[in-house]
Structure formats: structure tokens, C-alpha cells
Design a protein around this motif. Structure first.
Motif, PDB file in Angstrom:
ATOM      1  N   PHE A 230       0.619  -0.884  -0.262  1.00 31.38           N
ATOM      2  CA  PHE A 230      -0.189  -0.078   0.090  1.00 31.38           C
ATOM      3  C   PHE A 230       0.716   1.502   0.110  1.00 31.38           C
ATOM      4  O   PHE A 230       0.666   2.078  -1.050  1.00 31.38           O
ATOM      5  CB  PHE A 230      -1.041  -0.382   1.349  1.00 31.38           C
ATOM      6  N   VAL A 231       1.533   0.955   1.237  1.00 30.33           N
ATOM      7  CA  VAL A 231       2.730   2.228   1.221  1.00 30.33           C
ATOM      8  C   VAL A 231       3.837   2.849  -0.693  1.00 30.33           C
ATOM      9  O   VAL A 231       3.937   3.563  -0.493  1.00 30.33           O
ATOM     10  CB  VAL A 231       3.713   1.886   2.564  1.00 30.33           C
ATOM     11  N   ALA A 232       3.925   1.079  -1.353  1.00 27.51           N
ATOM     12  CA  ALA A 232       4.806   1.248  -1.991  1.00 27.51           C
ATOM     13  C   ALA A 232       3.601   2.284  -3.471  1.00 27.51           C
ATOM     14  O   ALA A 232       4.231   3.392  -3.883  1.00 27.51           O
ATOM     15  CB  ALA A 232       4.993   0.183  -2.705  1.00 27.51           C
ATOM     16  N   VAL A 233       2.693   2.118  -3.886  1.00 23.04           N
ATOM     17  CA  VAL A 233       1.632   2.620  -4.169  1.00 23.04           C
ATOM     18  C   VAL A 233       1.784   3.982  -4.222  1.00 23.04           C
ATOM     19  O   VAL A 233       1.550   4.655  -4.593  1.00 23.04           O
ATOM     20  CB  VAL A 233       0.166   1.727  -4.560  1.00 23.04           C
ATOM     21  N   ARG A 234       1.499   4.362  -2.663  1.00 22.65           N
ATOM     22  CA  ARG A 234       1.450   5.737  -2.375  1.00 22.65           C
ATOM     23  C   ARG A 234       2.590   6.424  -3.283  1.00 22.65           C
ATOM     24  O   ARG A 234       2.641   7.642  -2.723  1.00 22.65           O
ATOM     25  CB  ARG A 234       1.041   5.933  -0.730  1.00 22.65           C
ATOM     26  N   GLU A 235       3.706   5.759  -2.398  1.00 23.92           N
ATOM     27  CA  GLU A 235       4.949   6.562  -3.189  1.00 23.92           C
ATOM     28  C   GLU A 235       5.185   7.047  -3.989  1.00 23.92           C
ATOM     29  O   GLU A 235       5.695   8.144  -4.781  1.00 23.92           O
ATOM     30  CB  GLU A 235       5.931   6.007  -2.566  1.00 23.92           C
ATOM     31  N   ARG A 236       4.071   6.126  -5.697  1.00 23.31           N
ATOM     32  CA  ARG A 236       4.546   6.078  -6.365  1.00 23.31           C
ATOM     33  C   ARG A 236       3.536   6.966  -7.100  1.00 23.31           C
ATOM     34  O   ARG A 236       4.106   7.919  -7.876  1.00 23.31           O
ATOM     35  CB  ARG A 236       3.842   4.558  -7.431  1.00 23.31           C
ATOM     36  N   ILE A 237       2.476   7.078  -6.190  1.00 23.11           N
ATOM     37  CA  ILE A 237       1.064   8.231  -6.809  1.00 23.11           C
ATOM     38  C   ILE A 237       1.877   9.755  -6.442  1.00 23.11           C
ATOM     39  O   ILE A 237       1.827  10.595  -7.735  1.00 23.11           O
ATOM     40  CB  ILE A 237       0.004   7.752  -5.819  1.00 23.11           C
ATOM     41  N   MET A 238       2.326   9.678  -5.195  1.00 20.68           N
ATOM     42  CA  MET A 238       3.527  11.021  -4.965  1.00 20.68           C
ATOM     43  C   MET A 238       4.478  11.550  -5.751  1.00 20.68           C
ATOM     44  O   MET A 238       4.210  12.420  -6.351  1.00 20.68           O
ATOM     45  CB  MET A 238       3.460  11.031  -3.465  1.00 20.68           C
ATOM     46  N   SER A 239       4.406  10.859  -5.864  1.00 19.66           N
ATOM     47  CA  SER A 239       6.529  11.140  -6.797  1.00 19.66           C
ATOM     48  C   SER A 239       5.442  11.218  -8.296  1.00 19.66           C
ATOM     49  O   SER A 239       6.613  12.635  -8.857  1.00 19.66           O
ATOM     50  CB  SER A 239       7.175   9.782  -6.970  1.00 19.66           C
ATOM     51  N   HIS A 240       4.727  10.871  -8.550  1.00 27.39           N
ATOM     52  CA  HIS A 240       3.670  11.388 -10.454  1.00 27.39           C
ATOM     53  C   HIS A 240       3.449  12.941  -9.497  1.00 27.39           C
ATOM     54  O   HIS A 240       3.629  13.756 -11.098  1.00 27.39           O
ATOM     55  CB  HIS A 240       3.070  10.517 -10.587  1.00 27.39           C
ATOM     56  N   LEU A 241       2.879  13.199  -8.798  1.00 28.03           N
ATOM     57  CA  LEU A 241       2.252  14.184  -8.584  1.00 28.03           C
ATOM     58  C   LEU A 241       2.784  15.637  -7.954  1.00 28.03           C
ATOM     59  O   LEU A 241       2.545  16.079  -7.780  1.00 28.03           O
ATOM     60  CB  LEU A 241       0.920  14.313  -7.319  1.00 28.03           C
ATOM     61  N   ASP A 242       4.179  14.685  -7.874  1.00 28.79           N
ATOM     62  CA  ASP A 242       5.065  16.296  -7.707  1.00 28.79           C
ATOM     63  C   ASP A 242       5.085  16.833  -5.660  1.00 28.79           C
ATOM     64  O   ASP A 242       5.377  17.566  -5.528  1.00 28.79           O
ATOM     65  CB  ASP A 242       5.749  17.116  -8.197  1.00 28.79           C
ATOM     66  N   LEU A 243       4.122  15.545  -4.780  1.00 28.94           N
ATOM     67  CA  LEU A 243       4.092  15.993  -3.771  1.00 28.94           C
ATOM     68  C   LEU A 243       5.696  15.152  -2.558  1.00 28.94           C
ATOM     69  O   LEU A 243       5.349  15.569  -0.996  1.00 28.94           O
ATOM     70  CB  LEU A 243       2.885  15.438  -3.123  1.00 28.94           C
ATOM     71  N   ALA A 244       6.168  14.553  -3.319  1.00 29.33           N
ATOM     72  CA  ALA A 244       7.133  12.823  -2.049  1.00 29.33           C
ATOM     73  C   ALA A 244       8.085  14.071  -1.420  1.00 29.33           C
ATOM     74  O   ALA A 244       8.402  13.823  -0.458  1.00 29.33           O
ATOM     75  CB  ALA A 244       7.896  12.368  -3.541  1.00 29.33           C
ATOM     76  N   ASN A 245       9.050  16.023  -2.335  1.00 30.31           N
ATOM     77  CA  ASN A 245       9.502  16.021  -1.883  1.00 30.31           C
ATOM     78  C   ASN A 245       9.319  17.919  -0.686  1.00 30.31           C
ATOM     79  O   ASN A 245      10.262  18.434  -0.954  1.00 30.31           O
ATOM     80  CB  ASN A 245      10.812  16.564  -2.739  1.00 30.31           C
ATOM     81  N   HIS A 246       7.754  17.637  -0.885  1.00 28.37           N
ATOM     82  CA  HIS A 246       7.424  19.138  -0.401  1.00 28.37           C
ATOM     83  C   HIS A 246       7.182  18.704   1.002  1.00 28.37           C
ATOM     84  O   HIS A 246       7.028  17.927   1.669  1.00 28.37           O
ATOM     85  CB  HIS A 246       6.357  19.588  -1.483  1.00 28.37           C
TER      86      HIS A 246
END
Ligand SMILES: Nc1ncnc2c1ncn2[C@@H]1O[C@H](COP(=O)(O)OP(=O)(O)O)[C@@H](O)[C@H]1O
Ligand SMILES: [Mg+2]
Length: 246
Positions: A230-246
Motif C-alpha cells: 500500500f505504502v509503495a503505491v502511495r509513494e509511486r502516486i505521490m512522486s507523479h504528483l510531485d508531492l514526495a519532496n515538498h
């Protein structure tokens, strides 16, 4: 039952390009979700499937036939203003049946059945303002289900609910959908909601919206929101939405 195909669809409103070459298929019985930034055209996709908008180029099809108008087999549910405040719960739910010419006797049976399904039996005579937010959304879902649609189009249906009510509504929705063969497309701002519910998640770019990622969740239900997959999918989506590093 219906397979919905979005065939290379672009959409402009005047000079505003809203969607660019969106192309995906939702198989019959599949639960799909779209996540993407505000204004990227998510609701426009849903409204095209509902027959309320037409594509500028490309086509939106149900079982291979272009969708040109609304049809009771495809029901749209959205977050707000879903119920008529001057109608009781029963009369709100019956609205779709009144138009379809079902007899009064049959409609009260159908209304009671569907209210029971969504956990609202006993609330037939209540008005929307007498219900909690979660109950109002249950009533809106009941109204969409009463005609037994083949396709459910959900536009941020739980966006206005508190976190606890939202989780219980997500479970209710799964219970109502599983085993029915209904095709579902859910639009949500809530990434975890998409992962918890959907078989397939489409991530869209900012406007003009394009599909930038398709993810098959492939996790057994009920899903553990803290599980590694679940967490892996969340990270994948967040990286596309450019949220991961904000
Ligand atoms: N009927 C319309 N006429 C003109 N512009 C529209 C219309 N519907 C939507 N738009 C515009 O299209 C863009 C995408 O809208 P929408 O599909 O509602 O986005 P989302 O649901 O992803 O937030 C927005 O900029 C919106 O203002
Ligand atoms: Mg929207």
C-alpha cells in the motif's frame, strides 16, 4: 454490464485545452480511480461518460457504442447539492424512478430495499437537513442505486465527510459494489482512498490533463493502509504528483 472506453479523447472549452489525448478502458465490473491536481479535467472525463459533455476529438464509448446522452444505466454521484432539500429521503431516492414510469407501489418497495442496503431504513420521512453528512451521502448513493445502474461515476463523493465517516463510507461502497459486476469510476483527491478502493488507478498531469501513470493495485481486500505494498503505491502516486519532496 458495461465496458467504458475513453478513446484518445481531447477536450477544449473555447481556447482552454482541458484534456489531451486521454486514452484508457475500464472493463465491466472493474473499480477504477483517477487522481490528479485540481483543474486537470477529472470531472470533465466523468461528465463525458455521463453523457453531459462531448469530446472535442476522440470518443467515449460504452460497449463500443459512442455515448451521446445521459442514460439511467450510468449514474453520476457528486459531493455536494446531491439531494433536494425540500424532498424527504424517500422522495429523493424515488426521483429516478418517478421519471422511469415505475408504478407507485413498486417504487416504495424498491426505495425501501435500497435504503436498507445503505443502512438508512427508518429514515424515509426525514429531510436532508435532519441527517448527518454521512447519512446524506448514503441517501445520494441510494438514489443512484435505485435504478440498478451498470456504471457508477463518483466525483469526490466523500470529500466533505470527516475522516471517520469517510472510512466507513468507503467500506460501505465496497460492500455495495463487490460481486455486482458494476463498473465504477471514482475521482478523488484522497490518494489513500483510491488505493484502498480501486483495482486500477490513473494519475493525471496538470491541465491539459493527460494520463501519466496507470497502476494496477492487485491487493486483496480489505486492504491494510499501512501495508508495505500500500505504502509503495502511495509513494509511486505521490512522486507523479510531485508531492514526495515538498
Ligand atoms: N463547461 C465548461 N466551460 C468552460 N470551462 C470549463 C467547463 N467545465 C470545466 N471547465 C474548465 O475545465 C478545467 C477542468 O475542469 P474540471 O474537469 O472540473 O477539473 P477537475 O475536476 O480536475 O478539478 C477547469 O479549468 C475548468 O474551469
Ligand atoms: Mg472536479
Amino acid at each position: 454490464m458495461q465496458t467504458i472506453a475513453i478513446d484518445n479523447v481531447s477536450k477544449s472549452f473555447g481556447s482552454l485545452n482541458v484534456l489531451s489525448q486521454v486514452d484508457f478502458t475500464i472493463a465491466q465490473g472493474e473499480f477504477a480511480a483517477i487522481v490528479g491536481p485540481s483543474g486537470c479535467g477529472k470531472s470533465t472525463v466523468l461528465r463525458m461518460i455521463a453523457g453531459l459533455e462531448t469530446a472535442s476529438t476522440g470518443a467515449v464509448k460504452a460497449n463500443g457504442t459512442p455515448i451521446t446522452a445521459p442514460d439511467p444505466s450510468r449514474m453520476l454521484i457528486f459531493q455536494e447539492h446531491a439531494l433536494y432539500p425540500w424532498r424527504t429521503v424517500a422522495k429523493n431516492v424515488a426521483f429516478g424512478l418517478e421519471l422511469s414510469g415505475v408504478s407507485k407501489k413498486e417504487w416504495s418497495i424498491r426505495v425501501n430495499e435500497v435504503l436498507d442496503k445503505v443502512g438508512l431504513s427508518g429514515f424515509q420521512k426525514y429531510y436532508p437537513h435532519q441527517l448527518s453528512g454521512g447519512m446524506r451521502q448514503r441517501a445520494a448513493i441510494a438514489r443512484a442505486l435505485v435504478t440498478d445502474p451498470e456504471v457508477l461515476l463518483l466525483d469526490e463523493p466523500f470529500g466533505a465527510l470527516d475522516a471517520i465517516t469517510k472510512i466507513s463510507m468507503q467500506n460501505e461502497l465496497l460492500r455495495l459494489w463487490e460481486g455486482t459486476g458494476k463498473t465504477v469510476l471514482l475521482i478523488t483527491h484522497d490518494i489513500d482512498e483510491a488505493i484502498y478502493l480501486a483495482d486500477t488507478i490513473y494519475v493525471m498531469s496538470p491541465r491539459p490533463g493527460q494520463i501519466v501513470e496507470r497502476i494496477s493495485t492487485e491487493m486483496p481486500r480489505p486492504r491494510n493502509r499501512n501495508g508495505a505494498d500500500f505504502v509503495a503505491v502511495r509513494e509511486r502516486i505521490m512522486s507523479h504528483l510531485d508531492l514526495a519532496n515538498h
